[in-house]
Enzyme design. Structure first.
Site, mmCIF file in Angstrom:
data_model
loop_
_atom_site.group_PDB
_atom_site.id
_atom_site.type_symbol
_atom_site.label_atom_id
_atom_site.label_comp_id
_atom_site.label_asym_id
_atom_site.label_seq_id
_atom_site.Cartn_x
_atom_site.Cartn_y
_atom_site.Cartn_z
ATOM 1 N N LYS A 113 3.860 7.345 -2.056
ATOM 2 C CA LYS A 113 4.739 7.351 -3.229
ATOM 3 C C LYS A 113 4.628 8.668 -4.006
ATOM 4 O O LYS A 113 5.529 9.028 -4.751
ATOM 5 C CB LYS A 113 4.468 6.143 -4.108
HETATM 6 C C1 PLP Z 1 5.276 1.470 -1.094
HETATM 7 C C2 PLP Z 1 4.510 1.545 0.195
HETATM 8 C C3 PLP Z 1 5.092 1.171 1.439
HETATM 9 C C4 PLP Z 1 6.491 0.620 1.537
HETATM 10 O O1 PLP Z 1 7.492 1.570 1.301
HETATM 11 P P1 PLP Z 1 8.953 1.102 0.864
HETATM 12 O O2 PLP Z 1 9.665 2.347 0.530
HETATM 13 O O3 PLP Z 1 8.753 0.204 -0.329
HETATM 14 O O4 PLP Z 1 9.537 0.374 2.025
HETATM 15 C C5 PLP Z 1 4.319 1.317 2.590
HETATM 16 N N1 PLP Z 1 3.047 1.761 2.545
HETATM 17 C C6 PLP Z 1 2.462 2.118 1.378
HETATM 18 C C7 PLP Z 1 1.056 2.583 1.396
HETATM 19 C C8 PLP Z 1 3.166 2.029 0.172
HETATM 20 O O5 PLP Z 1 2.559 2.383 -0.976
#
Ligand code: PLP
Length: 495
Positions: A113
């Site tokens: 993120k």
């Molecule tokens: C948020 C997240 C995901 C999922 O991603 P999306 O964009 O919500 O599909 C996968 N792995 C980690 C570690 C995350 O923080």
């Protein structure tokens, strides 16, 4: 040419600019903003392997954020992808067993993120100025652990912003809480609440819609905005690393320019994988995007059967960022595969909110051929972590392991052995206990930083500096309130 944005639910297709969409996040009609047409990017695939991450980001984001000036966009990108990353590459590719792993965890909070949340605050403050606002932006979020920290790390000390994060006091992991409570930055505020994540989220939504509160904070010179993952300012920065990975594979001699490759993406809210789909639309040679789920396999069923049905048990798994029953960004894909039909999209979303379920028609299903879908159980996820460890003493985190396992299943089921990139979304050090358990290693009953120490002894992955620093970082936040004190807390903080 200007790229304009419209809501997935507006049959009239009224448009706004990119900077307005960044400021608003969600459309007032409940829909999500999408570009009215897919722009052309000024990029020759042959030059990909020689571009820095920052230069590539500029080329890809330039037409999507078309009302930003060249200087504004450059400056946002330079601030986002600077030395807060532990590698200048930002998104390096590593190889384990037969696959490539695109590592998106080299930022300040060691999860993917960061890629978007390091950029969003800058896109937002520029957007506020462009649209004549003289107010400081206040980001309010509820977090189950990861997003709140990543958002704070992104907004920390960004001028003209404040960020307030509410988290369930007893509902996040020891590491997650430590990461949040040690957050620096004069404009960051972390508040524990005596309630669960749902309560936190419901109350934050109420605060967003509270007119009286909006007026009170406006008098003090503030306006609310949202950093959640439906914002185009979070979605589009994620397109960049798909191109970057492709360039790396070319550079490393794994593919030739023009070869089609597959990506396996650990999916929750469907933002990451949707960015991959936009990358394909923008011209990246992608064969399949494999949508990988954990035991909460609602998306696997959707892609394989055409029905999205959230009337099912919710499981807490070792890959918590994918424990989700409503994947908001899927609405954007529905809009496109319905032939950009806002009425149809709104109707499906309405069915979802009324009955928790919808089924798409055969025309729409036929247009989902860019995707494959599979899921991994908890045992399979642990076994995949262990399999990769046997290969080269490295460890992948549980989210990455889900995608890695789904990729193996996809290959076995289809015989498609195209070069494949597993999107690696978190460092193993973010989930030390789950990894130690998967490896049945010493220290598997430990939590938090104790578990980190054991993991560091076990695997050949360097401990990221941001985790190292946690060991002696002072606690800077200690506010805990009850859910009905959240509003007063916001007013108090902004006084
Ligand atoms: C948020 C997240 C995901 C999922 O991603 P999306 O964009 O919500 O599909 C996968 N792995 C980690 C570690 C995350 O923080």
């Amino acid at each position: 040419m200007q790229t304009l944005y419209r809501s997935t639910r507006d049959p009239k297709g009224q448009t706004i600019t990119a900077s307005q969409a960044v400021l608003q996040g969600l459309s007032p009609d409940g829909g999500l903003y999408v570009p009215t047409s897919i722009p052309e990017i000024d990029l020759d695939l042959n030059e990909l392997k020689d571009l820095s991450y920052q230069d590539l980001a500029y080329k890809i984001l330039r037409p999507l954020f078309s009302d930003y000036t060249d200087e504004e966009l450059r400056s946002c990108i330079d601030k986002a992808y600077g030395d807060q990353w532990d590698t200048q590459e930002i998104a390096p590719v590593d190889y384990h067993a037969d696959n490539a792993y695109l590592e998106l965890f080299h930022g300040p909070t060691i999860a993917f993120k960061d890629v978007a949340l390091q950029l969003l605050p800058h896109l937002m403050t520029v957007a506020a100025k462009k649209n004549g606002s003289d107010k400081d932006i206040v980001i309010l979020t509820a977090t189950s652990g990861d997003t709140g920290k990543a958002a704070m790390a992104g907004f920390a000390d960004v001028p003209n912003t404040q960020i307030i994060v509410f988290y369930p006091k007893d509902g996040v992991s020891a590491i997650q809480e430590k990461q949040m409570l040690t957050q620096t930055g004069k404009n960051t505020h972390v508040v524990g609440i005596t309630g669960n994540f749902d309560v936190a989220q419901t109350n934050v939504k109420k605060l967003f819609n509270d007119k009286e509160l909006a007026e009170t904070i406006a008098e003090a010179g503030y306006q609310f905005s949202s950093a959640n993952s439906i914002n185009i300012g979070r979605l589009f920065p994620q397109i960049v690393y798909y191109f970057y990975a492709y360039g790396k594979l070319v550079k490393d001699g794994r593919i030739s320019v023009g070869d089609k490759i597959n990506f396996s993406v650990p999916t929750g809210n469907f933002g990451d994988i949707l960015a991959g789909w936009f990358a394909k639309k923008l011209g990246l040679p992608v064969n399949k995007l494999i949508c990988a789920s954990n035991k909460n396999n609602i998306l696997t069923d959707f892609f394989n059967e055409g029905t999205y049905d959230k009337n099912r048990p919710f499981y807490v798994t070792s890959s918590p960022s994918m424990d989700i029953l409503v994947s908001s960004n899927l609405e954007r894909l529905l809009f496109y595969v319905s032939g950009e039909d806002a009425n149809k999209t709104a109707e499906l979303m309405n069915r979802l909110s009324v009955s928790g379920k919808y089924t798409i028609d055969s025309d729409m299903r036929a247009k989902l051929a860019d995707f494959a879908a599979d899921f991994a159980t908890e045992d399979e996820t642990a076994a995949e972590i262990s399999r990769i460890f046997s290969a080269d003493k490295t460890a992948i985190d549980p989210h990455t392991a889900v995608a890695s396992k789904a990729a193996e299943s996809y290959k076995a089921n289809t015989g498609d052995n195209s070069p494949l990139v597993v999107v690696s979304t978190a460092s193993p050090y973010k989930f030390p206990q789950a990894v130690l358990n998967a490896l049945d290693a010493k220290g598997k009953d430990e939590e938090g930083l104790e578990a980190v120490k054991y993991l560091q002894e076990k695997i050949s992955v360097k401990l990221p500096e941001t985790v190292q620093r946690l060991f002696d970082a002072p606690t800077l936040h200690d506010t805990v309130v009850s859910p009905d004190e959240m509003k007063d807390t916001v007013v108090e903080i902004l006084k």
